[in-house]
Design a protein around this motif. Structure first.
Motif, short mmCIF file in Angstrom:
data_model
loop_
_atom_site.label_atom_id
_atom_site.label_comp_id
_atom_site.label_asym_id
_atom_site.label_seq_id
_atom_site.Cartn_x
_atom_site.Cartn_y
_atom_site.Cartn_z
N ALA A 122 27.42 28.69 47.46
CA ALA A 122 27.03 27.51 46.70
C ALA A 122 27.35 27.69 45.22
O ALA A 122 27.85 26.77 44.56
CB ALA A 122 25.54 27.23 46.89
N GLN A 123 27.08 28.88 44.70
CA GLN A 123 27.34 29.17 43.29
C GLN A 123 28.83 29.00 42.99
O GLN A 123 29.21 28.38 41.98
CB GLN A 123 26.88 30.60 42.97
N ALA A 124 29.68 29.52 43.85
CA ALA A 124 31.13 29.40 43.66
C ALA A 124 31.57 27.94 43.76
O ALA A 124 32.42 27.48 42.99
CB ALA A 124 31.87 30.25 44.69
N HIS A 125 30.97 27.19 44.70
CA HIS A 125 31.29 25.77 44.88
C HIS A 125 30.95 24.99 43.60
O HIS A 125 31.77 24.20 43.10
CB HIS A 125 30.53 25.23 46.09
N VAL A 126 29.76 25.20 43.07
CA VAL A 126 29.35 24.49 41.87
C VAL A 126 30.21 24.91 40.68
O VAL A 126 30.61 24.07 39.87
CB VAL A 126 27.84 24.71 41.57
N ALA A 127 30.56 26.19 40.60
CA ALA A 127 31.42 26.66 39.51
C ALA A 127 32.78 25.95 39.55
O ALA A 127 33.31 25.55 38.51
CB ALA A 127 31.61 28.17 39.59
N ARG A 128 33.32 25.77 40.75
CA ARG A 128 34.60 25.04 40.88
C ARG A 128 34.44 23.59 40.45
O ARG A 128 35.31 23.03 39.78
CB ARG A 128 35.12 25.12 42.32
N LEU A 129 33.34 22.97 40.84
CA LEU A 129 33.11 21.56 40.48
C LEU A 129 32.94 21.38 38.97
O LEU A 129 33.45 20.42 38.40
CB LEU A 129 31.88 21.02 41.21
N LEU A 130 32.22 22.28 38.34
CA LEU A 130 31.95 22.16 36.91
C LEU A 130 33.13 22.57 36.05
O LEU A 130 33.33 22.01 34.97
CB LEU A 130 30.75 23.04 36.53
N GLY A 131 33.89 23.54 36.51
CA GLY A 131 34.94 24.10 35.68
C GLY A 131 34.34 24.97 34.59
O GLY A 131 33.13 24.95 34.36
N ALA A 132 35.19 25.71 33.90
CA ALA A 132 34.70 26.64 32.88
C ALA A 132 33.95 25.94 31.76
O ALA A 132 32.90 26.40 31.31
CB ALA A 132 35.87 27.45 32.32
N ASP A 133 34.46 24.79 31.31
CA ASP A 133 33.80 24.07 30.22
C ASP A 133 32.43 23.54 30.65
O ASP A 133 31.46 23.62 29.90
CB ASP A 133 34.66 22.92 29.71
N GLY A 134 32.36 22.99 31.86
CA GLY A 134 31.10 22.48 32.37
C GLY A 134 30.08 23.58 32.57
O GLY A 134 28.89 23.40 32.26
N GLU A 135 30.53 24.72 33.08
CA GLU A 135 29.64 25.87 33.24
C GLU A 135 29.07 26.30 31.90
O GLU A 135 27.87 26.52 31.77
CB GLU A 135 30.44 27.06 33.80
N ALA A 136 29.94 26.43 30.92
CA ALA A 136 29.50 26.87 29.58
C ALA A 136 28.51 25.87 28.98
O ALA A 136 27.48 26.26 28.44
CB ALA A 136 30.71 27.05 28.67
N ALA A 137 28.81 24.58 29.11
CA ALA A 137 27.92 23.55 28.55
C ALA A 137 26.55 23.60 29.23
O ALA A 137 25.52 23.49 28.56
CB ALA A 137 28.55 22.17 28.71
N LEU A 138 26.53 23.77 30.54
CA LEU A 138 25.27 23.82 31.29
C LEU A 138 24.44 25.03 30.85
O LEU A 138 23.24 24.92 30.61
CB LEU A 138 25.56 23.87 32.79
#
Length: 147
Positions: A122-138
């Motif tokens: 699930a963590q990998a799935h969400v990371a793919r959906l968010l992308g690096a910028d989305g991950e960083a912003a979150l």
């Protein structure tokens, strides 16, 4: 029907882009995604999160755990009831009798071990959906004090 003195509905159009609404919708979608992955493990993401934090950090008072998780104490208490019923946690009085201490049990550690591969997916799935910028912003948003 519009009453005299009522503002024009167009003034409220900014509410359609409400950050609070968007963040709550995103949180619910992410939670459903994690729960979908974790379904086979027999543990929900909310339970996994509580247990994994106890496993990583050790026994602690309910108030400290609530703060760590960003939850209201009463909400956390409701979430602890099924964990205690399954013997995944133990709850006992602390040095201060008003403080209750929460600890993960051996059965709780087993639940985390069973859930971990599904959490990782699930963590990998969400990371793919968010992308690096989305991950960083979150992560930035989660770490900031907004008060």
């Amino acid at each position: 029907m519009k009453r005299p003195g009522d503002p024009d509905l167009a003034e409220y159009m900014a509410c359609a882009d409400c950050f609070c609404l968007a963040s709550r919708q995103a949180a619910r979608k992410i939670t459903r995604l994690y729960d979908g992955h974790m379904q086979k493990s027999g543990i929900r993401i909310t339970q996994f999160t509580i247990l994994s934090q106890l496993m990583l950090r050790g026994e602690m008072p309910i108030g400290k755990l609530a703060g760590l998780l960003g939850m209201e104490r009463t909400t956390l208490t409701r979430n602890l009831t099924p964990l205690e019923a399954r013997k995944w946690i133990s709850i006992k009085a602390g040095d201060d009798p008003r403080a209750r201490m929460i600890a993960i049990t051996a059965q709780g550690r087993g639940a985390v071990r069973r859930g971990f591969p599904f959490w990782s997916e699930a963590q990998a799935h969400v990371a793919r959906l968010l992308g690096a910028d989305g991950e960083a912003a979150l992560k930035i948003l989660a770490s900031r004090s907004l008060g």
